[in-house]
Design a protein around this motif. Structure first.
Motif, PDB file in Angstrom:
ATOM      1  N   PHE A  76     -93.667  83.713  18.844  1.00 20.82           N
ATOM      2  CA  PHE A  76     -93.657  84.870  19.531  1.00 20.82           C
ATOM      3  C   PHE A  76     -92.593  84.800  20.492  1.00 20.82           C
ATOM      4  O   PHE A  76     -92.481  83.818  21.244  1.00 20.82           O
ATOM      5  N   GLU A  77     -91.693  85.716  20.347  1.00 23.75           N
ATOM      6  CA  GLU A  77     -90.889  86.035  21.650  1.00 23.75           C
ATOM      7  C   GLU A  77     -91.291  86.925  22.658  1.00 23.75           C
ATOM      8  O   GLU A  77     -91.281  88.097  22.202  1.00 23.75           O
ATOM      9  N   LEU A  78     -91.283  86.622  23.645  1.00 24.34           N
ATOM     10  CA  LEU A  78     -92.068  87.491  24.870  1.00 24.34           C
ATOM     11  C   LEU A  78     -91.033  87.918  26.220  1.00 24.34           C
ATOM     12  O   LEU A  78     -91.215  87.023  27.171  1.00 24.34           O
ATOM     13  N   HIS A 115     -92.541  88.968  16.613  1.00 24.42           N
ATOM     14  CA  HIS A 115     -93.588  87.939  15.991  1.00 24.42           C
ATOM     15  C   HIS A 115     -92.868  87.399  14.644  1.00 24.42           C
ATOM     16  O   HIS A 115     -92.878  88.305  13.850  1.00 24.42           O
ATOM     17  N   VAL A 116     -92.251  86.312  14.630  1.00 24.76           N
ATOM     18  CA  VAL A 116     -91.714  85.917  13.362  1.00 24.76           C
ATOM     19  C   VAL A 116     -92.439  84.696  12.671  1.00 24.76           C
ATOM     20  O   VAL A 116     -93.090  84.020  13.379  1.00 24.76           O
ATOM     21  N   PHE A 117     -92.344  84.812  11.502  1.00 24.32           N
ATOM     22  CA  PHE A 117     -93.123  83.958  10.366  1.00 24.32           C
ATOM     23  C   PHE A 117     -92.310  83.274   9.550  1.00 24.32           C
ATOM     24  O   PHE A 117     -91.242  83.752   9.011  1.00 24.32           O
ATOM     25  N   LEU A 118     -92.299  81.915   9.530  1.00 15.54           N
ATOM     26  CA  LEU A 118     -91.682  80.893   8.516  1.00 15.54           C
ATOM     27  C   LEU A 118     -92.435  80.213   7.611  1.00 15.54           C
ATOM     28  O   LEU A 118     -93.681  79.791   7.904  1.00 15.54           O
ATOM     29  N   ASP A 119     -91.976  80.111   6.309  1.00 16.69           N
ATOM     30  CA  ASP A 119     -92.820  79.426   5.169  1.00 16.69           C
ATOM     31  C   ASP A 119     -92.570  78.007   5.354  1.00 16.69           C
ATOM     32  O   ASP A 119     -91.533  77.449   5.271  1.00 16.69           O
ATOM     33  N   ALA A 120     -93.554  77.249   5.693  1.00 18.75           N
ATOM     34  CA  ALA A 120     -93.450  75.765   5.999  1.00 18.75           C
ATOM     35  C   ALA A 120     -93.678  74.787   4.460  1.00 18.75           C
ATOM     36  O   ALA A 120     -94.005  73.628   4.452  1.00 18.75           O
ATOM     37  N   GLU A 139    -102.421  96.058  25.523  1.00 21.34           N
ATOM     38  CA  GLU A 139    -101.632  96.140  26.692  1.00 21.34           C
ATOM     39  C   GLU A 139    -100.205  95.987  26.440  1.00 21.34           C
ATOM     40  O   GLU A 139    -100.049  95.737  25.130  1.00 21.34           O
ATOM     41  N   TYR A 140     -99.428  96.572  27.355  1.00 19.81           N
ATOM     42  CA  TYR A 140     -97.824  96.648  26.997  1.00 19.81           C
ATOM     43  C   TYR A 140     -97.563  95.250  27.392  1.00 19.81           C
ATOM     44  O   TYR A 140     -97.634  94.765  28.572  1.00 19.81           O
ATOM     45  N   ALA A 192     -92.623  93.399  15.264  1.00 21.49           N
ATOM     46  CA  ALA A 192     -92.278  93.877  16.628  1.00 21.49           C
ATOM     47  C   ALA A 192     -93.312  94.817  17.194  1.00 21.49           C
ATOM     48  O   ALA A 192     -93.171  95.993  16.590  1.00 21.49           O
ATOM     49  N   GLU A 193     -93.620  94.747  18.359  1.00 22.30           N
ATOM     50  CA  GLU A 193     -94.403  95.919  18.974  1.00 22.30           C
ATOM     51  C   GLU A 193     -94.482  95.827  20.512  1.00 22.30           C
ATOM     52  O   GLU A 193     -93.717  94.863  20.961  1.00 22.30           O
ATOM     53  N   ASP A 194     -94.451  96.958  20.995  1.00 18.90           N
ATOM     54  CA  ASP A 194     -94.632  97.214  22.446  1.00 18.90           C
ATOM     55  C   ASP A 194     -95.958  96.934  22.956  1.00 18.90           C
ATOM     56  O   ASP A 194     -96.084  96.599  24.429  1.00 18.90           O
TER      57      ASP A 194
END
Length: 183
Positions: A69-71, A55-60, A49-50, A40-42
């Motif tokens: 990404f949730e924005l 950002h989440v990662f799932l093992d497939a 850029e702001y 998670a970043e700003d």
């Protein structure tokens, strides 16, 4: 000559999601993926850029990672209105036809609308949508080594013909005949 870039596979494929928690929970519950990592970043590391994000990662499985990404600062996510919904999709492999049918039953028991199984000649698959509107496919290979070798052989011919005509080449018509079909 060896190509100057030697790939070692796909590190991860990333898509946008509406809600990171909902997405993680859905992929864990519906597809059995394991949630492994979050950033998670700003500010975007590559551009500075702001634009706050999660950002989440799932093992497939087998070293394959699916990320989202949730924005929250961006306009509501949409899709390309000029591309049919069936075109852009995520496809995952399952072991065999029994696993495919079991997955279909599991998804439907959890309220997910599932299309298929669909016959593709050398694989069968089912289709459904995740909570973000991304189309997802589960597929199992059913072809023989000879069939896959023939597909590799005709691939350049098909691409060349398609490039000239923009009509489906008939080099692999046999793919469209299911067992028991006449012809």
């Amino acid at each position: 000559m060896t190509h100057p870039i030697q790939l070692g596979g796909i590190h991860h494929a990333a898509y946008r999601c509406r809600d990171a928690r909902e997405t993680v929970e859905w992929y864990e519950r519906m597809l059995g993926m394991t949630y492994t990592t979050a950033f998670a970043e700003d500010h975007v590391p590559s551009t500075g850029e702001y634009d706050p994000y999660m950002h989440v990662f799932l093992d497939a499985g087998n070293g394959n990672v699916l990320a989202f990404f949730e924005l929250p600062q961006q306009p509501e996510m949409g899709r390309d209105p000029n591309t049919p919904a069936w075109v852009q999709h995520l496809a995952f492999r399952v072991a065999d036809e029994a696993a495919l049918l079991a997955a279909k039953a599991h998804l439907e028991a959890n309220g997910v609308d599932v299309l298929g199984p669909t016959w593709h000649g050398v694989f069968r698959s089912i289709y459904f949508f995740d909570p973000n509107g991304h189309r997802v496919e589960l597929a199992t290979d059913i072809g023989t080594e000879a069939q896959y070798a023939e597909l590799r052989r005709v691939a350049p011919l098909m691409l060349a013909e398609w490039s000239e005509t923009k009509q489906a080449p008939r080099h692999a018509d046999w793919l469209h005949r299911q067992p028991g079909d006449e012809g």
